[in-house]
Design an enzyme around this catalytic site. Structure first.
Site, PDB file in Angstrom:
ATOM      1  N   ASP A  51       0.840  -1.202   0.000  1.00 32.15           N
ATOM      2  CA  ASP A  51       0.000   0.000   0.000  1.00 32.15           C
ATOM      3  C   ASP A  51       0.877   1.255   0.000  1.00 32.15           C
ATOM      4  O   ASP A  51       0.362   2.382  -0.048  1.00 32.15           O
ATOM      5  CB  ASP A  51      -1.018  -0.012   1.139  1.00 32.15           C
ATOM      6  CG  ASP A  51      -0.387  -0.036   2.516  1.00 32.15           C
ATOM      7  OD1 ASP A  51       0.850  -0.191   2.613  1.00 32.15           O
ATOM      8  OD2 ASP A  51      -1.133   0.086   3.504  1.00 32.15           O
ATOM      9  N   SER A  52       2.213   1.063  -0.002  1.00 29.63           N
ATOM     10  CA  SER A  52       3.122   2.187  -0.274  1.00 29.63           C
ATOM     11  C   SER A  52       2.877   2.728  -1.678  1.00 29.63           C
ATOM     12  O   SER A  52       3.391   3.801  -2.024  1.00 29.63           O
ATOM     13  CB  SER A  52       4.590   1.747  -0.115  1.00 29.63           C
ATOM     14  OG  SER A  52       4.830   0.546  -0.826  1.00 29.63           O
ATOM     15  N   ASP A  90      -1.133  -6.014  -0.348  1.00 27.88           N
ATOM     16  CA  ASP A  90      -1.504  -5.390   0.929  1.00 27.88           C
ATOM     17  C   ASP A  90      -3.003  -5.151   1.001  1.00 27.88           C
ATOM     18  O   ASP A  90      -3.609  -4.632   0.058  1.00 27.88           O
ATOM     19  CB  ASP A  90      -0.817  -4.022   1.060  1.00 27.88           C
ATOM     20  CG  ASP A  90       0.365  -4.048   2.000  1.00 27.88           C
ATOM     21  OD1 ASP A  90       0.443  -4.956   2.853  1.00 27.88           O
ATOM     22  OD2 ASP A  90       1.215  -3.149   1.877  1.00 27.88           O
ATOM     23  N   GLU A 189       8.930  -4.232  10.583  1.00 21.97           N
ATOM     24  CA  GLU A 189       9.402  -2.957  10.025  1.00 21.97           C
ATOM     25  C   GLU A 189       9.955  -2.053  11.114  1.00 21.97           C
ATOM     26  O   GLU A 189       9.294  -1.793  12.133  1.00 21.97           O
ATOM     27  CB  GLU A 189       8.240  -2.266   9.291  1.00 21.97           C
ATOM     28  CG  GLU A 189       8.641  -0.919   8.704  1.00 21.97           C
ATOM     29  CD  GLU A 189       7.660  -0.370   7.673  1.00 21.97           C
ATOM     30  OE1 GLU A 189       6.690  -1.067   7.306  1.00 21.97           O
ATOM     31  OE2 GLU A 189       7.890   0.770   7.222  1.00 21.97           O
TER      32      GLU A 189
END
Ligand code: KIV
Length: 271
Positions: A51-52, A90, A189
């Site tokens: 979803d980046s 995502d 992350e």
């Protein structure tokens, strides 16, 4: 080296085998057909349709605005390009938090409409019911703990997570919950390397790190960042493998100059 002629598609079983055998797992994002074709042929193990995309493809400040329809558009473009890599899409913000039935419906749409291999979801205990229901439908789920950008308004910053004992212990507990529930892998992350190494040793499933040191079972980077397309983003964990920003800028400037001067097209470049 191209791997197109020696295709052995990557599966969840193969990823588990790679962890058992100590072979590191390579993962990178892609959001479109042309990029996915390159990274798949280069031999990447996992392609994440992250979803980046909200940031690098659509120019949003956060990942929150991207919709399920937008993720499905990107996912479908990527799977059309792929021969070998395992493709994870995502689940965007708002499509799985709170209501397991809504989460299942979202995941089914992703799997049906993109033909991806799995979905990824941010969070631990809070979303466990949704994860369990999606897993019960036979859909592989990748977990995501540590810095979870969909919760940016709760955290307030994109800084390193789980530096304190309480947050670190919760992260370890969540990683066990996700692995025990049946997630096939977990992304960690931006957490301290020692903590990521501990989690990778404790859970049986592959752990993929980003900004989480070298003790995880694999690494993931955003493709635009590692190719140097994005000049303004330079976190400590990022290694740039190319300077495409400069290469592309110079190529476009060269083209502009050739058009302006009348040098392009030449006698061989017309019909
Ligand atoms: O959306 C994304 O690109 C991600 C990676 C940073 C793991 O979730």
């Amino acid at each position: 080296m191209s791997v197109e002629s020696t295709v052995r598609p990557v599966t969840t079983a193969r990823l588990a085998e790679m962890k058992r055998e100590g072979e590191k797992i390579s993962m990178i994002t892609s959001y479109d057909y042309s990029m996915a074709k390159i990274v798949d042929a280069a031999g990447i193990d996992i392609i994440l349709v992250g979803d980046s995309a909200a940031n690098v493809m659509a120019g949003y400040e956060t990942t929150l605005p991207i919709t399920l329809d937008m993720m499905i558009y990107h996912g479908r473009a990527v799977t059309r390009a792929v021969n070998r890599s395992f493709v994870v899409v995502d689940m965007p913000f708002g499509t799985y938090q709170g209501n397991p039935q809504v989460a299942l419906a979202s995941a089914i749409r992703v799997m049906k409409e993109t033909e991806a291999d799995a979905v990824k979801m941010e969070g631990g205990e809070e979303i466990l019911d949704s994860i369990r229901l999606i897993l019960s439908a036979g859909i592989p789920v990748m977990g995501h703990l540590g810095l979870t950008p969909q919760s940016i308004h709760k955290f307030g910053t994109y800084g390193v997570r789980a530096k304190g004992d309480a947050e670190a212990e919760k992260l370890v507990r969540d990683a066990h919950l996700l692995a025990d529930a049946g997630c096939f892998a977990i992304v960690l992350e931006k957490i301290p390397a020692d903590l990521a190494t501990r989690v990778s040793r404790e859970v049986e499933v592959p752990v993929i790190g980003i900004g989480a040191g070298n003790g995880t079972d694999g690494q993931v980077l955003v493709v635009h960042d590692m190719l140097g397309m994005n000049k303004g983003f330079s976190p400590k964990f990022l290694r740039r493998y190319a300077d495409l920003h400069t290469i592309m800028t110079e190529a476009v400037q060269h083209y502009i100059a050739d058009v302006k001067s009348g040098d392009f097209p030449n006698d061989q470049e017309h019909y």
